[in-house]
Design a protein around this motif. Sequence first.
Motif, PDB file in Angstrom:
ATOM      1  N   ARG A 131     -10.509 -10.190 -18.700  1.00  9.94           N
ATOM      2  CA  ARG A 131      -9.760  -8.986 -19.112  1.00  9.94           C
ATOM      3  C   ARG A 131      -9.581  -8.034 -17.942  1.00  9.94           C
ATOM      4  N   PHE A 132     -10.653  -7.829 -17.171  1.00 12.74           N
ATOM      5  CA  PHE A 132     -10.566  -6.947 -16.007  1.00 12.74           C
ATOM      6  C   PHE A 132      -9.558  -7.494 -14.996  1.00 12.74           C
ATOM      7  N   ALA A 133      -9.644  -8.793 -14.678  1.00 10.77           N
ATOM      8  CA  ALA A 133      -8.730  -9.401 -13.710  1.00 10.77           C
ATOM      9  C   ALA A 133      -7.286  -9.281 -14.194  1.00 10.77           C
ATOM     10  N   ASP A 134      -7.065  -9.552 -15.470  1.00 10.18           N
ATOM     11  CA  ASP A 134      -5.706  -9.441 -16.019  1.00 10.18           C
ATOM     12  C   ASP A 134      -5.185  -8.014 -15.910  1.00 10.18           C
ATOM     13  N   SER A 135      -6.036  -7.025 -16.209  1.00  8.50           N
ATOM     14  CA  SER A 135      -5.588  -5.633 -16.154  1.00  8.50           C
ATOM     15  C   SER A 135      -5.278  -5.212 -14.719  1.00  8.50           C
ATOM     16  N   LEU A 136      -6.081  -5.681 -13.770  1.00  5.91           N
ATOM     17  CA  LEU A 136      -5.833  -5.330 -12.372  1.00  5.91           C
ATOM     18  C   LEU A 136      -4.553  -5.999 -11.878  1.00  5.91           C
ATOM     19  N   MET A 137      -4.357  -7.279 -12.205  1.00  2.78           N
ATOM     20  CA  MET A 137      -3.155  -7.978 -11.749  1.00  2.78           C
ATOM     21  C   MET A 137      -1.898  -7.458 -12.438  1.00  2.78           C
TER      22      MET A 137
ATOM     23  N   VAL B 184       1.133  -4.840  -7.900  1.00  2.00           N
ATOM     24  CA  VAL B 184       0.244  -5.943  -7.526  1.00  2.00           C
ATOM     25  C   VAL B 184       1.039  -7.239  -7.652  1.00  2.00           C
ATOM     26  N   ARG B 185       0.996  -8.048  -6.582  1.00  2.00           N
ATOM     27  CA  ARG B 185       1.716  -9.316  -6.576  1.00  2.00           C
ATOM     28  C   ARG B 185       0.767 -10.443  -6.175  1.00  2.00           C
ATOM     29  N   HIS B 186       1.129 -11.640  -6.553  1.00  2.00           N
ATOM     30  CA  HIS B 186       0.411 -12.840  -6.117  1.00  2.00           C
ATOM     31  C   HIS B 186      -1.064 -12.818  -6.499  1.00  2.00           C
ATOM     32  N   GLY B 187      -1.382 -12.358  -7.694  1.00  3.86           N
ATOM     33  CA  GLY B 187      -2.772 -12.331  -8.139  1.00  3.86           C
ATOM     34  C   GLY B 187      -3.244 -13.693  -8.605  1.00  3.86           C
ATOM     35  N   SER B 188      -4.511 -13.981  -8.327  1.00  2.45           N
ATOM     36  CA  SER B 188      -5.100 -15.253  -8.731  1.00  2.45           C
ATOM     37  C   SER B 188      -6.590 -15.070  -8.992  1.00  2.45           C
ATOM     38  N   LEU B 189      -7.060 -15.633 -10.103  1.00  2.00           N
ATOM     39  CA  LEU B 189      -8.476 -15.571 -10.466  1.00  2.00           C
ATOM     40  C   LEU B 189      -9.059 -16.967 -10.398  1.00  2.00           C
ATOM     41  N   ASN B 190     -10.159 -17.125  -9.671  1.00  2.00           N
ATOM     42  CA  ASN B 190     -10.895 -18.376  -9.613  1.00  2.00           C
ATOM     43  C   ASN B 190     -12.255 -18.110 -10.240  1.00  2.00           C
ATOM     44  N   LEU B 191     -12.473 -18.684 -11.420  1.00  2.00           N
ATOM     45  CA  LEU B 191     -13.659 -18.397 -12.209  1.00  2.00           C
ATOM     46  C   LEU B 191     -14.566 -19.619 -12.232  1.00  2.00           C
ATOM     47  N   ILE B 192     -15.868 -19.411 -12.073  1.00  2.00           N
ATOM     48  CA  ILE B 192     -16.854 -20.490 -12.102  1.00  2.00           C
ATOM     49  C   ILE B 192     -17.905 -20.143 -13.143  1.00  2.00           C
ATOM     50  N   SER B 193     -18.087 -21.009 -14.123  1.00  2.00           N
ATOM     51  CA  SER B 193     -19.088 -20.783 -15.168  1.00  2.00           C
ATOM     52  C   SER B 193     -20.479 -20.890 -14.575  1.00  2.00           C
TER      53      SER B 193
ATOM     54  N   HIS C  74       0.815  -1.219   0.000  1.00  2.00           N
ATOM     55  CA  HIS C  74       0.000   0.000   0.000  1.00  2.00           C
ATOM     56  C   HIS C  74       0.851   1.273   0.000  1.00  2.00           C
ATOM     57  N   HIS C  75       2.167   1.150   0.140  1.00  2.00           N
ATOM     58  CA  HIS C  75       3.042   2.323   0.035  1.00  2.00           C
ATOM     59  C   HIS C  75       3.380   2.639  -1.418  1.00  2.00           C
ATOM     60  N   GLU C  76       3.075   1.688  -2.311  1.00  2.00           N
ATOM     61  CA  GLU C  76       3.336   1.895  -3.739  1.00  2.00           C
ATOM     62  C   GLU C  76       2.564   3.133  -4.196  1.00  2.00           C
TER      63      GLU C  76
ATOM     64  N   GLU D  75      -5.412   3.785  -4.966  1.00  2.00           N
ATOM     65  CA  GLU D  75      -6.362   4.620  -5.706  1.00  2.00           C
ATOM     66  C   GLU D  75      -6.571   4.097  -7.127  1.00  2.00           C
ATOM     67  N   ARG D  76      -5.492   3.616  -7.754  1.00  2.00           N
ATOM     68  CA  ARG D  76      -5.610   3.057  -9.108  1.00  2.00           C
ATOM     69  C   ARG D  76      -6.482   1.802  -9.093  1.00  2.00           C
ATOM     70  N   LEU D  77      -6.281   0.956  -8.092  1.00  2.00           N
ATOM     71  CA  LEU D  77      -7.064  -0.274  -7.994  1.00  2.00           C
ATOM     72  C   LEU D  77      -8.543   0.040  -7.776  1.00  2.00           C
ATOM     73  N   THR D  78      -8.811   0.976  -6.889  1.00  2.00           N
ATOM     74  CA  THR D  78     -10.196   1.384  -6.654  1.00  2.00           C
ATOM     75  C   THR D  78     -10.794   1.994  -7.914  1.00  2.00           C
ATOM     76  N   GLY D  79     -10.013   2.794  -8.620  1.00  2.00           N
ATOM     77  CA  GLY D  79     -10.484   3.387  -9.870  1.00  2.00           C
ATOM     78  C   GLY D  79     -10.826   2.335 -10.909  1.00  2.00           C
ATOM     79  N   LEU D  80      -9.992   1.308 -11.023  1.00  2.00           N
ATOM     80  CA  LEU D  80     -10.280   0.208 -11.955  1.00  2.00           C
ATOM     81  C   LEU D  80     -11.594  -0.483 -11.592  1.00  2.00           C
ATOM     82  N   GLN D  81     -11.810  -0.702 -10.305  1.00  2.00           N
ATOM     83  CA  GLN D  81     -13.049  -1.353  -9.879  1.00  2.00           C
ATOM     84  C   GLN D  81     -14.255  -0.471 -10.189  1.00  2.00           C
ATOM     85  N   HIS D  82     -14.122   0.833  -9.986  1.00  2.00           N
ATOM     86  CA  HIS D  82     -15.229   1.743 -10.324  1.00  2.00           C
ATOM     87  C   HIS D  82     -15.467   1.764 -11.833  1.00  2.00           C
TER      88      HIS D  82
END
Length: 162
Positions: free
Chosen positions: A111-117, A122-131, A63-65, A70-77
């Motif tokens: 695409r959103f998950a990839d852009s955020l990670m 951002v480190r240690h990102g992982s997406l668990n997707l369920i159809s 969080h010191h980065e 703010e960028r992460l929150t902006g992406l989510q918005h």
Amino acid sequence: MDRFTISLEEDLAAAFDALIAERGYRNRSEAVRDMLRRELESSRQQKDDKGHCVASLSYVFNHHERVLAERLTGLQHDHHDLTVSTLHAHLDHDNCMECTILKGPADAVRRFADSLMAESGVRHGSLNLISVDVAANAHDHAHGHAHKHPHGPGHVHYRPRS
């Protein structure tokens, strides 16, 4: 239920039984069913990126980065149509972990998950997707309650595929 029999080498059966005990399964059938569901889901996701999904995206960041939070929150918005909720946890003086629940078209969620990670820091990102199958409810129903549903008529249901 359909029943079938499989044959395993002795060492493979012993390793499987150890895994079953480690994960707390009551029997081999439960473990095999879960493994089959995982494999079928993985195969389905590789073939079909056109469907809808629900997903959990987890990642760790410092969080010191510079303005990263703010960028992460902006992406989510910017992707509020995909973002359901985010849980934020402080791991230590420097690092935080976030778990974000997502839903929507699988290709857009990926695409959103990839852009955020891919955000710097951002480190240690992982997406668990369920159809899921998506069913719009054009009629009003009460979900077993005497009152109208709080989301009103026309809300959407996401049903995980078997």
